[in-house]
Design a protein around this motif. Structure first.
Motif, mmCIF file in Angstrom:
data_model
loop_
_atom_site.group_PDB
_atom_site.id
_atom_site.type_symbol
_atom_site.label_atom_id
_atom_site.label_comp_id
_atom_site.label_asym_id
_atom_site.label_seq_id
_atom_site.Cartn_x
_atom_site.Cartn_y
_atom_site.Cartn_z
ATOM 1 N N ILE A 193 0.853 -1.187 0.000
ATOM 2 C CA ILE A 193 0.000 0.000 0.000
ATOM 3 C C ILE A 193 0.890 1.239 0.000
ATOM 4 N N LEU A 194 0.660 2.112 -0.964
ATOM 5 C CA LEU A 194 1.375 3.388 -1.041
ATOM 6 C C LEU A 194 0.528 4.446 -0.361
ATOM 7 N N LEU A 195 1.108 5.113 0.631
ATOM 8 C CA LEU A 195 0.418 6.144 1.390
ATOM 9 C C LEU A 195 0.960 7.521 1.022
ATOM 10 N N GLU A 196 0.372 8.537 1.590
ATOM 11 C CA GLU A 196 0.862 9.899 1.366
ATOM 12 C C GLU A 196 2.229 10.077 2.016
ATOM 13 N N ASP A 197 2.907 11.152 1.653
ATOM 14 C CA ASP A 197 4.220 11.509 2.209
ATOM 15 C C ASP A 197 5.281 10.446 1.943
ATOM 16 N N ASN A 198 5.208 9.792 0.778
ATOM 17 C CA ASN A 198 6.199 8.790 0.372
ATOM 18 C C ASN A 198 6.363 7.662 1.390
ATOM 19 N N ARG A 199 5.251 7.226 1.963
ATOM 20 C CA ARG A 199 5.259 6.107 2.893
ATOM 21 C C ARG A 199 4.640 4.898 2.223
ATOM 22 N N LEU A 200 5.046 3.717 2.671
ATOM 23 C CA LEU A 200 4.619 2.465 2.064
ATOM 24 C C LEU A 200 4.375 1.445 3.166
ATOM 25 N N LEU A 201 3.275 0.720 3.088
ATOM 26 C CA LEU A 201 3.022 -0.391 4.001
ATOM 27 C C LEU A 201 3.333 -1.671 3.250
ATOM 28 N N TRP A 202 4.272 -2.439 3.787
ATOM 29 C CA TRP A 202 4.690 -3.682 3.127
ATOM 30 C C TRP A 202 5.259 -4.618 4.179
ATOM 31 N N ARG A 203 4.844 -5.876 4.150
ATOM 32 C CA ARG A 203 5.296 -6.901 5.084
ATOM 33 C C ARG A 203 5.057 -6.531 6.542
ATOM 34 N N GLY A 204 3.965 -5.853 6.798
ATOM 35 C CA GLY A 204 3.605 -5.506 8.161
ATOM 36 C C GLY A 204 4.392 -4.362 8.764
ATOM 37 N N HIS A 205 5.170 -3.653 7.948
ATOM 38 C CA HIS A 205 5.955 -2.529 8.433
ATOM 39 C C HIS A 205 5.659 -1.295 7.603
ATOM 40 N N GLU A 206 5.903 -0.154 8.208
ATOM 41 C CA GLU A 206 5.781 1.092 7.471
ATOM 42 C C GLU A 206 7.177 1.513 7.022
ATOM 43 N N TRP A 207 7.306 1.822 5.736
ATOM 44 C CA TRP A 207 8.578 2.175 5.132
ATOM 45 C C TRP A 207 8.493 3.590 4.564
ATOM 46 N N GLN A 208 9.599 4.282 4.578
ATOM 47 C CA GLN A 208 9.713 5.591 3.960
ATOM 48 C C GLN A 208 10.451 5.401 2.637
ATOM 49 N N ILE A 209 9.907 5.931 1.555
ATOM 50 C CA ILE A 209 10.569 5.845 0.255
ATOM 51 C C ILE A 209 11.640 6.919 0.206
ATOM 52 N N LYS A 210 12.869 6.478 0.050
ATOM 53 C CA LYS A 210 13.989 7.408 -0.073
ATOM 54 C C LYS A 210 14.203 7.687 -1.542
ATOM 55 N N GLN A 211 14.535 8.906 -1.866
ATOM 56 C CA GLN A 211 14.658 9.317 -3.258
ATOM 57 C C GLN A 211 16.083 9.155 -3.734
ATOM 58 N N PRO A 212 16.322 9.050 -4.998
ATOM 59 C CA PRO A 212 15.343 9.120 -6.072
ATOM 60 C C PRO A 212 14.748 7.742 -6.381
ATOM 61 N N VAL A 213 13.545 7.759 -6.909
ATOM 62 C CA VAL A 213 12.894 6.548 -7.396
ATOM 63 C C VAL A 213 13.427 6.300 -8.798
ATOM 64 N N TRP A 214 13.913 5.104 -9.050
ATOM 65 C CA TRP A 214 14.469 4.770 -10.366
ATOM 66 C C TRP A 214 13.416 3.988 -11.134
ATOM 67 N N MET A 215 13.020 4.495 -12.296
ATOM 68 C CA MET A 215 11.914 3.903 -13.032
ATOM 69 C C MET A 215 12.291 3.683 -14.494
ATOM 70 N N ILE A 216 11.953 2.486 -14.999
ATOM 71 C CA ILE A 216 12.052 2.181 -16.423
ATOM 72 C C ILE A 216 10.708 1.613 -16.849
ATOM 73 N N SER A 217 10.556 1.315 -18.125
ATOM 74 C CA SER A 217 9.249 0.878 -18.623
ATOM 75 C C SER A 217 8.809 -0.478 -18.059
#
Length: 150
Positions: free
Chosen positions: A68-92
């Motif tokens: 689950i992607l939440l506001e403020d670059n937070r993510l719920l995954w594996r029962g923990h809350e994670w902060q997304i650190k930048q930069p996000v690397w994206m390809i197709s």
């Protein structure tokens, strides 16, 4: 509030790429012109690559479940809350998220677990609609990585 929610499946593309890379390395080890007395070395190398291949397949398979992607670059995954650190690397074909788990009290077992993760979300581990929505959110809401075209 959840910006995006997905039930991740096993990425078959990631598994095939991993198997192909490790298979190629094993083939190189087997076909290399080893001197006669070096069989313990190439056998050891072959076993190390084989075990790393198995470990890689297990890690790919473990990247399933609800995310689950939440506001403020937070993510719920594996029962923990994670902060997304930048930069996000994206390809197709996928996106690489650098995550840092928020510090929580939880004793020695919690302290021993890594608080940083790199999570590769391949496009084939979710539906096309979920993939498009995730890309839209990350492109509009997250700062772009230097490798991404402007």
């Amino acid at each position: 509030m959840a910006l995006w929610r997905c039930d991740l499946r096993v990425s078959w593309r990631s598994q095939l790429i991993s198997l192909g890379c490790y298979g190629g390395i094993m083939l190189l080890i087997l076909l290399a012109p080893w001197p006669a007395g070096y069989w313990p070395i190439w056998m050891t190398l072959l076993l190390l690559v084989l075990f790393e291949c198995i470990r890689s397949q297990r890690r790919i398979t473990a990247r399933t479940g609800e995310i689950i992607l939440l506001e403020d670059n937070r993510l719920l995954w594996r029962g923990h809350e994670w902060q997304i650190k930048q930069p996000v690397w994206m390809i197709s074909s996928g996106v690489l998220l650098s995550l840092r788990r928020e510090k929580r009290k939880g004793g020695l077992a919690q302290a021993m677990r890594s608080s940083r993760q790199r999570l590769w979300l391949a496009s084939d581990c979710m539906s096309q609609e979920e993939w498009r929505r995730l890309r839209q959110i990350l492109l509009n809401g997250a700062p772009r990585s230097p490798a991404e075209p402007g």
